[in-house]
Design an enzyme around this catalytic site. Structure first.
Site, PDB file in Angstrom:
ATOM      1  N   TYR A 152       0.819  -1.210   0.000  1.00  0.00           N
ATOM      2  CA  TYR A 152       0.000   0.000   0.000  1.00  0.00           C
ATOM      3  C   TYR A 152       0.859   1.269   0.000  1.00  0.00           C
ATOM      4  CZ  TYR A 152      -3.728   3.204   1.506  1.00  0.00           C
ATOM      5  OH  TYR A 152      -4.634   4.246   1.603  1.00  0.00           O
ATOM      6  N   LYS A 156       0.907   4.056  -3.009  1.00  0.00           N
ATOM      7  CA  LYS A 156       0.460   5.429  -2.816  1.00  0.00           C
ATOM      8  C   LYS A 156       1.586   6.429  -3.082  1.00  0.00           C
ATOM      9  CE  LYS A 156      -3.858   4.708  -1.774  1.00  0.00           C
ATOM     10  NZ  LYS A 156      -4.930   5.169  -2.697  1.00  0.00           N
TER      11      LYS A 156
END
Length: 233
Positions: A152, A156
């Site tokens: 993640y 991002k």
């Protein structure tokens, strides 16, 4: 404020059936937009669109060909997209690399990064041809600070970098590309993780300036500002 009235503008929101995307859909509707919800949960997208008098389309943002087809259908059936909000995303449990499977890594990066790029490419190029438009990507503070989110966080971080490259690509053509990097937000997914003991609310809020989780509506207001004429530069 009059600048926040986006009357008649068409906004396409991925992941708009719930969470931050759902909050963005509500904010945009309240401020005069026509809303299209695109979500891989087509039934939930349809339910959200019904409450907002909008349109719904099923989409898996990882499938670039399907994305291109859906965007073409939206522009043909509903109209040119003025605002794109890329809110489709999945979270990741904090796991050490030896326990984080490549299957989960591919899922997270596929939706959070590949999907964002596929949507930007399909919609942004059309905006650039029209010499107008605004794209807002949902990134995360996980993309700019250390943490045990090995899929993640990098995804991002890449969304933030992608936002910058696309802003440079399409800025001269009148298309603005920005990102919002939320902190810990009380989305249904986060609330479920807290309920099941995967996350601890005290640890989350302890690392925030406000000492609390953010409401999705607060993120939607920031997204709305970036999509509005107030953020013209």
């Amino acid at each position: 404020m009059s600048e926040f009235r986006l009357n008649g503008m068409l906004v396409l929101i991925t992941g708009g059936a719930s969470g931050i995307g759902g909050a963005c859909a509500q904010w945009m509707t309240e401020h005069g937009c026509r809303v299209v919800i695109a979500d891989r949960n087509e039934q939930a997208a349809a339910a959200m669109a019904l409450t907002l008098h909008g349109q719904a389309y099923g989409i898996d943002v990882r499938d670039a060909d399907a994305v291109a087809d859906v965007v073409a259908a939206i522009e043909a059936q509903v109209g040119p997209v003025d605002i794109l909000v890329n809110a489709a995303g999945v979270l990741q449990n904090p796991l050490p690399p030896d326990r984080l499977t490549m299957k989960e890594w591919d899922l997270v990066t596929g939706i959070d990064l590949r999907g964002t790029y596929a949507m930007c490419a399909a919609v942004g190029s059309r905006m650039a041809a029209r010499k107008r438009g605004s794209i807002v990507n949902i990134a995360s503070v996980a993309g700019v600070r250390p943490g045990r989110l090995h899929a993640y966080g990098p995804a991002k971080a890449a969304v933030i970098a992608l936002t910058e490259t696309l802003a440079a690509e399409w800025g001269p053509d009148g298309v603005r590309v920005n990102a919002v990097s939320p902190g810990f937000t009380r989305t249904p997914a986060v609330a479920k993780s807290i309920e099941h003991g995967i996350l601890t609310e005290g640890r989350l809020t302890g690392s925030t300036a406000l000492g609390r989780l953010i409401a999705p509506a607060e993120i939607a207001a920031a997204v709305g500002f970036l999509a509005s004429p107030l953020a013209s530069a």
